[in-house]
Design an enzyme around this catalytic site. Structure first.
Site, PDB file in Angstrom:
ATOM      1  N   ASN A 109     -16.810  32.575  13.390  1.00 18.76           N
ATOM      2  CA  ASN A 109     -16.170  31.296  12.996  1.00 18.76           C
ATOM      3  C   ASN A 109     -16.209  30.687  11.603  1.00 18.76           C
ATOM      4  O   ASN A 109     -17.295  31.301  10.850  1.00 18.76           O
ATOM      5  CB  ASN A 109     -16.921  30.072  13.813  1.00 18.76           C
ATOM      6  CG  ASN A 109     -16.200  28.674  13.477  1.00 18.76           C
ATOM      7  OD1 ASN A 109     -15.137  28.695  13.804  1.00 18.76           O
ATOM      8  ND2 ASN A 109     -17.292  27.686  12.945  1.00 18.76           N
ATOM      9  N   HIS A 111     -16.229  27.734   8.953  1.00 17.10           N
ATOM     10  CA  HIS A 111     -16.804  26.358   8.950  1.00 17.10           C
ATOM     11  C   HIS A 111     -16.415  25.919   7.549  1.00 17.10           C
ATOM     12  O   HIS A 111     -16.949  26.537   6.574  1.00 17.10           O
ATOM     13  CB  HIS A 111     -18.140  26.303   9.431  1.00 17.10           C
ATOM     14  CG  HIS A 111     -18.515  24.937   9.472  1.00 17.10           C
ATOM     15  ND1 HIS A 111     -18.248  24.050  10.487  1.00 17.10           N
ATOM     16  CD2 HIS A 111     -19.604  24.252   8.487  1.00 17.10           C
ATOM     17  CE1 HIS A 111     -18.807  22.782  10.257  1.00 17.10           C
ATOM     18  NE2 HIS A 111     -19.276  22.716   9.309  1.00 17.10           N
ATOM     19  N   SER A 138     -18.001  28.705   5.035  1.00 23.13           N
ATOM     20  CA  SER A 138     -19.173  29.826   5.783  1.00 23.13           C
ATOM     21  C   SER A 138     -18.225  30.330   6.609  1.00 23.13           C
ATOM     22  O   SER A 138     -17.876  29.769   7.641  1.00 23.13           O
ATOM     23  CB  SER A 138     -20.256  28.972   6.094  1.00 23.13           C
ATOM     24  OG  SER A 138     -20.992  28.137   5.269  1.00 23.13           O
ATOM     25  N   ASP A 147     -22.452  25.331  15.021  1.00 19.55           N
ATOM     26  CA  ASP A 147     -22.426  25.819  13.837  1.00 19.55           C
ATOM     27  C   ASP A 147     -23.661  26.219  13.171  1.00 19.55           C
ATOM     28  O   ASP A 147     -23.944  26.191  11.860  1.00 19.55           O
ATOM     29  CB  ASP A 147     -21.803  24.531  12.655  1.00 19.55           C
ATOM     30  CG  ASP A 147     -20.418  24.058  13.259  1.00 19.55           C
ATOM     31  OD1 ASP A 147     -19.992  23.051  13.097  1.00 19.55           O
ATOM     32  OD2 ASP A 147     -19.684  25.101  13.796  1.00 19.55           O
TER      33      ASP A 147
HETATM   34  N1  LIG Z   1     -21.034  26.820  20.764  1.00 18.30           N
HETATM   35  C1  LIG Z   1     -20.229  26.793  19.604  1.00 18.30           C
HETATM   36  N2  LIG Z   1     -18.892  26.496  19.922  1.00 18.30           N
HETATM   37  C2  LIG Z   1     -18.395  26.303  18.767  1.00 18.30           C
HETATM   38  C3  LIG Z   1     -18.662  26.421  17.520  1.00 18.30           C
HETATM   39  C4  LIG Z   1     -20.253  26.896  17.484  1.00 18.30           C
HETATM   40  O1  LIG Z   1     -20.769  27.165  16.458  1.00 18.30           O
HETATM   41  N3  LIG Z   1     -21.019  27.085  18.662  1.00 18.30           N
HETATM   42  N4  LIG Z   1     -18.061  26.326  16.069  1.00 18.30           N
HETATM   43  C5  LIG Z   1     -16.870  25.656  16.349  1.00 18.30           C
HETATM   44  C6  LIG Z   1     -16.198  25.206  15.271  1.00 18.30           C
HETATM   45  N5  LIG Z   1     -16.180  23.912  14.821  1.00 18.30           N
HETATM   46  C7  LIG Z   1     -16.958  23.890  13.408  1.00 18.30           C
HETATM   47  O2  LIG Z   1     -16.934  24.770  12.755  1.00 18.30           O
HETATM   48  C8  LIG Z   1     -16.379  22.813  15.407  1.00 18.30           C
HETATM   49  C9  LIG Z   1     -15.298  22.561  16.211  1.00 18.30           C
HETATM   50  C10 LIG Z   1     -14.920  21.456  16.967  1.00 18.30           C
HETATM   51  C11 LIG Z   1     -16.114  20.775  16.981  1.00 18.30           C
HETATM   52  C12 LIG Z   1     -15.785  19.330  17.971  1.00 18.30           C
HETATM   53  O3  LIG Z   1     -16.813  18.287  18.073  1.00 18.30           O
HETATM   54  N6  LIG Z   1     -14.902  19.550  19.109  1.00 18.30           N
HETATM   55  C13 LIG Z   1     -14.743  18.442  20.036  1.00 18.30           C
HETATM   56  C14 LIG Z   1     -13.299  18.065  20.123  1.00 18.30           C
HETATM   57  C15 LIG Z   1     -12.710  17.685  18.883  1.00 18.30           C
HETATM   58  C16 LIG Z   1     -11.209  17.848  18.797  1.00 18.30           C
HETATM   59  O4  LIG Z   1     -10.393  18.155  19.884  1.00 18.30           O
HETATM   60  O5  LIG Z   1     -10.394  17.544  17.824  1.00 18.30           O
HETATM   61  C17 LIG Z   1     -15.104  18.922  21.287  1.00 18.30           C
HETATM   62  O6  LIG Z   1     -15.095  19.831  21.615  1.00 18.30           O
HETATM   63  O7  LIG Z   1     -15.646  17.788  22.176  1.00 18.30           O
HETATM   64  C18 LIG Z   1     -17.230  20.733  16.295  1.00 18.30           C
HETATM   65  C19 LIG Z   1     -17.349  21.712  15.372  1.00 18.30           C
HETATM   66  C20 LIG Z   1     -16.013  25.987  17.636  1.00 18.30           C
HETATM   67  N7  LIG Z   1     -16.931  25.951  18.888  1.00 18.30           N
HETATM   68  N1  LIG Z   2     -15.288  22.682  12.358  1.00 15.06           N
HETATM   69  C1  LIG Z   2     -14.281  23.567  12.500  1.00 15.06           C
HETATM   70  C2  LIG Z   2     -13.161  23.313  11.497  1.00 15.06           C
HETATM   71  O1  LIG Z   2     -13.195  22.157  10.772  1.00 15.06           O
HETATM   72  N2  LIG Z   2     -12.788  24.286  11.006  1.00 15.06           N
HETATM   73  C3  LIG Z   2     -11.855  24.138   9.767  1.00 15.06           C
HETATM   74  O2  LIG Z   2     -10.191  23.921  10.585  1.00 15.06           O
HETATM   75  C4  LIG Z   2      -9.613  24.216   9.364  1.00 15.06           C
HETATM   76  C5  LIG Z   2      -8.548  25.035  10.150  1.00 15.06           C
HETATM   77  O3  LIG Z   2      -7.374  25.341   9.300  1.00 15.06           O
HETATM   78  P1  LIG Z   2      -6.282  26.385   9.773  1.00 15.06           P
HETATM   79  O4  LIG Z   2      -5.875  26.126  11.090  1.00 15.06           O
HETATM   80  O5  LIG Z   2      -5.067  26.225   8.852  1.00 15.06           O
HETATM   81  O6  LIG Z   2      -6.797  27.543   9.738  1.00 15.06           O
HETATM   82  C6  LIG Z   2     -10.277  25.092   8.448  1.00 15.06           C
HETATM   83  O7  LIG Z   2     -10.408  24.711   7.206  1.00 15.06           O
HETATM   84  C7  LIG Z   2     -11.252  25.435   9.191  1.00 15.06           C
HETATM   85  O8  LIG Z   2     -12.524  25.578   8.142  1.00 15.06           O
END
Ligand SMILES: Nc1nc2c(c(=O)[nH]1)N[C@@H](CN(C=O)c1ccc(C(=O)N[C@@H](CCC(=O)O)C(=O)O)cc1)CN2
Ligand SMILES: NCC(=O)N[C@@H]1O[C@H](COP(=O)([O-])[O-])[C@@H](O)[C@H]1O
Length: 215
Positions: A109, A111, A138, A147
């Site tokens: 992923n 982040h 990251s 994360d």
């Molecule tokens: N088990 C894991 N799942 C995911 C990870 C992880 O590390 N472990 N990384 C995320 C990516 N991410 C941040 O980098 C992230 C994505 C989504 C959410 C979140 O709160 N999502 C909500 C819905 C938000 C929306 O639909 O706009 C949810 O799932 O209820 C937090 C962090 C990807 N998955």
């Molecule tokens: N927590 C997850 C998160 O915030 N991810 C972030 O969503 C954007 C996606 O951009 P993209 O669709 O243009 O690649 C990126 O900035 C990524 O780091």
């Protein structure tokens, strides 16, 4: 050249990180993006994939009763391509323990923060409000802890005085487009691996910050 590395990319939005991965592909790169899967039909990243001739799928989380059944549908599509690596590129759904275990060690992923700072969402605003002088992004292995997985590579940026969130977001995005293709290539070349102790590069255990790039 390394053996081909089948990759499936999961997206939810604009897909600029997907585009950076697509743009990084050349005859020297063993990465083969076999499919792009989005949980949102309106994701512009789907158009980027189609323009590159990559198979696309939409699996909308709202169509499923719970996270487990959504993830099971994702896995069914992903596994058709027998990926060595699954890449989350702006994929905005928290994945279930079953999904993470299934792809353990081959799930990355990107982040938008210097993990372990600012896990979750809204990272740029939080960094600015905290008055941080540094921020960045990251690439990490995905684990059940949101994360919290071992970091492979980080890009560190200085936050300019009075920098606006828009400018910072753009600078972090640009940095993501450097480090994600790099990390994916390292994995495809067999250089980056997840071990019991953490993320390994060329057989050496990486520090908690991963491989640091100051941009
Ligand atoms: N088990 C894991 N799942 C995911 C990870 C992880 O590390 N472990 N990384 C995320 C990516 N991410 C941040 O980098 C992230 C994505 C989504 C959410 C979140 O709160 N999502 C909500 C819905 C938000 C929306 O639909 O706009 C949810 O799932 O209820 C937090 C962090 C990807 N998955
Ligand atoms: N927590 C997850 C998160 O915030 N991810 C972030 O969503 C954007 C996606 O951009 P993209 O669709 O243009 O690649 C990126 O900035 C990524 O780091």
């Amino acid at each position: 050249m390394s053996a081909p590395c089948n990759v499936v990319v999961l997206i939810s939005g604009s897909g600029s990180n997907l585009q950076a991965l697509i743009d990084s592909l050349d005859e020297e790169n063993p990465v083969r993006i076999r499919a792009v899967v989005s949980n949102r039909a309106e994701a512009l990243g789907l158009q980027r994939a189609q323009a590159a001739g990559i198979e696309t799928h939409v699996v909308q989380h709202r169509d499923f009763a719970d996270r487990e059944s959504f993830d099971a549908a994702l896995m069914e599509i992903i596994d058709v391509h027998q990926p060595q690596l699954v890449v989350l590129a702006g994929f905005m759904r928290i994945l279930t323990p079953g999904f993470v275990r299934h792809y353990q060690g081959r799930l990355l992923n990107i982040h938008p923060s210097l993990l372990p700072k600012y896990k979750g969402l809204d990272t740029h605003r939080r960094a600015l409000e905290a008055g941080d002088h540094e921020h960045g992004c990251s690439v990490h292995f995905v684990t059940e802890e949101l994360d919290g997985g071992p970091v492979a590579v980080q890009a560190v940026l200085r936050i300019g005085a009075d920098e606006e969130i828009g400018a910072l977001t753009e600078r972090v995005h640009a940095a993501e487009h450097i480090i994600y293709p790099l990390a994916v290539r390292w994995f495809a070349d067999g250089r980056l691996r997840l071990a019991e102790q953490g993320a390994m590069l060329d057989g050496d255990l990486l520090p908690p910050t991963g491989y640091l790039l100051r941009i």
